[in-house]
Design a protein around this motif. Structure first.
Motif, PDB file in Angstrom:
ATOM      1  N   PRO A 214       0.813  -1.233   0.000  1.00  0.00           N
ATOM      2  CA  PRO A 214       0.000   0.000   0.000  1.00  0.00           C
ATOM      3  C   PRO A 214       0.841   1.276   0.000  1.00  0.00           C
ATOM      4  N   GLY A 215       1.902   1.289   0.793  1.00  0.00           N
ATOM      5  CA  GLY A 215       2.756   2.471   0.853  1.00  0.00           C
ATOM      6  C   GLY A 215       3.534   2.709  -0.423  1.00  0.00           C
ATOM      7  N   ILE A 216       3.962   1.623  -1.066  1.00  0.00           N
ATOM      8  CA  ILE A 216       4.669   1.743  -2.352  1.00  0.00           C
ATOM      9  C   ILE A 216       3.738   2.313  -3.412  1.00  0.00           C
ATOM     10  N   GLU A 217       2.501   1.801  -3.461  1.00  0.00           N
ATOM     11  CA  GLU A 217       1.522   2.310  -4.425  1.00  0.00           C
ATOM     12  C   GLU A 217       1.224   3.784  -4.155  1.00  0.00           C
ATOM     13  N   PHE A 218       1.071   4.138  -2.898  1.00  0.00           N
ATOM     14  CA  PHE A 218       0.801   5.532  -2.536  1.00  0.00           C
ATOM     15  C   PHE A 218       1.956   6.435  -2.961  1.00  0.00           C
ATOM     16  N   SER A 219       3.178   6.006  -2.693  1.00  0.00           N
ATOM     17  CA  SER A 219       4.352   6.813  -3.035  1.00  0.00           C
ATOM     18  C   SER A 219       4.508   6.979  -4.539  1.00  0.00           C
ATOM     19  N   ALA A 220       4.294   5.898  -5.292  1.00  0.00           N
ATOM     20  CA  ALA A 220       4.511   5.924  -6.743  1.00  0.00           C
ATOM     21  C   ALA A 220       3.420   6.679  -7.482  1.00  0.00           C
ATOM     22  N   LYS A 221       2.253   6.838  -6.886  1.00  0.00           N
ATOM     23  CA  LYS A 221       1.142   7.496  -7.576  1.00  0.00           C
ATOM     24  C   LYS A 221       0.778   8.822  -6.919  1.00  0.00           C
ATOM     25  N   THR A 222       0.206   8.759  -5.725  1.00  0.00           N
ATOM     26  CA  THR A 222      -0.282   9.982  -5.074  1.00  0.00           C
ATOM     27  C   THR A 222       0.854  10.939  -4.736  1.00  0.00           C
ATOM     28  N   LEU A 223       1.925  10.418  -4.145  1.00  0.00           N
ATOM     29  CA  LEU A 223       3.051  11.277  -3.776  1.00  0.00           C
ATOM     30  C   LEU A 223       3.721  11.868  -5.007  1.00  0.00           C
ATOM     31  N   LEU A 224       3.786  11.088  -6.071  1.00  0.00           N
ATOM     32  CA  LEU A 224       4.330  11.597  -7.338  1.00  0.00           C
ATOM     33  C   LEU A 224       3.504  12.768  -7.841  1.00  0.00           C
ATOM     34  N   ARG A 225       2.194  12.592  -7.897  1.00  0.00           N
ATOM     35  CA  ARG A 225       1.329  13.650  -8.414  1.00  0.00           C
ATOM     36  C   ARG A 225       1.384  14.893  -7.527  1.00  0.00           C
ATOM     37  N   PHE A 226       1.485  14.684  -6.217  1.00  0.00           N
ATOM     38  CA  PHE A 226       1.613  15.814  -5.298  1.00  0.00           C
ATOM     39  C   PHE A 226       2.903  16.581  -5.573  1.00  0.00           C
TER      40      PHE A 226
END
Length: 328
Positions: free
Chosen positions: A59-71
């Protein structure tokens, strides 16, 4: 309240911390050996791919690669100055629109030529022309439903991710070997690499200026996603479609770029946000590396792969021809 926040964030903690540690290691190596931090983050992350499906990390990897990237990409708007836009000019901006439409048409033509359905050609062309895997998922939502639609989308996502990863490493070296400056290289990277993450990684591996220009050009392409989705919708009028909207990170990018150029924010705030954006992007690239499975690159069907490779080369050639013969 704090307990609720802790409980909500607990599933993401392991994956985010893994990406943060990789990003910190990549930053340390970059500062001591002078190599691009994004490349270090990607390569180190790939070494930890075995953790990508771990329940404590996924879950954290997916969050970092998508949401954190877009942020992080949205925050880059504060770093875009009027001078950066003026350094590109109006004609290259118009050329970006032409590149997108030409690549979309190329996908449709190649799909027919190789005996594939028009829907696949528009899916492949749109993903190459706009923003890779994200565009593929968006375009799929407005295509008519078919039993094999999900499989087609999966193949496109795998292929454009593979091509973007290769381009992230090769393009900066190739453009610098050609003697192109930071502005030209940044323009080409933003105009030709598929996924946003790889555009950011490739641009900043050259220089700060190239990274900002590459991100700006990429945002122009992303802004055309609703237009491409409308073209696909009208090509299949009988399909059930979803609402077409602008990506939220594009809106944030534009708003912050406007605010930054009004002079309302002190330079200290802009520098702080710039550093936060940089860390978000390095962490996101590290997570992307963890997600990268080189073995899956072999799963792409030959004909599908040929279409996507041809479109990628086509986009690169017309962009290079523009820079060489028209100039920026």
């Amino acid at each position: 309240m704090l307990s609720k926040i802790r409980d909500h964030g607990q599933p993401y903690f392991g994956g985010i911390m893994l990406a943060v540690v990789i990003a910190a290691a990549a930053t340390f190596l970059s500062e001591h050996y002078g190599a691009p931090v994004m490349l270090f983050a990607l390569l180190i992350g790939m070494a930890f791919h075995f953790l990508s499906q771990d329940t404590a990390c996924k879950p954290g990897i997916e969050f970092s690669a998508k949401t954190l990237l877009r942020f992080g990409v949205g925050l880059l708007g504060l770093r875009l100055s009027v001078g950066d836009v003026e350094s590109i000019g109006l004609i290259p901006v118009v050329a970006i629109i032409g590149f997108v439409l030409a690549t979309l048409a190329c996908g449709a033509f190649l799909s027919r030529l190789l005996g594939r359905r028009m829907a696949f050609g528009l899916l492949a062309g749109g993903s190459v022309a706009i923003c890779g895997a994200s565009a593929a998922l968006a375009i799929t939502s407005v295509l008519p439903p078919r039993p094999d639609r999900e499989q087609d989308t999966l193949f496109v996502v795998i292929a454009v991710t593979a091509l973007s990863t290769v381009a992230m490493v090769i393009y900066p070296v190739m453009f610098q070997a050609m003697g192109l400056g930071d502005v030209e290289s940044g323009f080409l990277i933003g105009a030709t690499i598929h996924d946003v993450a790889q555009v950011v990684g490739a641009g900043y591996s050259i220089s700060e200026e190239a990274g900002v220009i590459a991100t700006f050009v990429k945002m122009l392409r992303v802004a055309l996603l609703p237009v491409v989705m409308l073209v696909v919708m009208f090509s299949f009028r009988g399909a059930q479609t979803q609402k077409v909207t602008l990506p939220w990170f594009l809106v944030v990018f534009v708003v912050l770029a406007i605010v930054a150029n009004t002079g309302m924010l002190p330079q200290a705030v802009i520098d702080l946000v710039a550093e936060l954006s940089r860390w978000c992007l390095v962490i996101a690239i590290a997570a992307l590396g963890v997600k990268t499975n080189l073995a899956k690159f072999r799963e792409v069907r030959p004909s599908y792969g040929a279409i996507l490779i041809a479109e990628t080369v086509f986009l690169l050639m017309i962009a290079l021809a523009f820079v060489i013969f028209v100039g920026i």
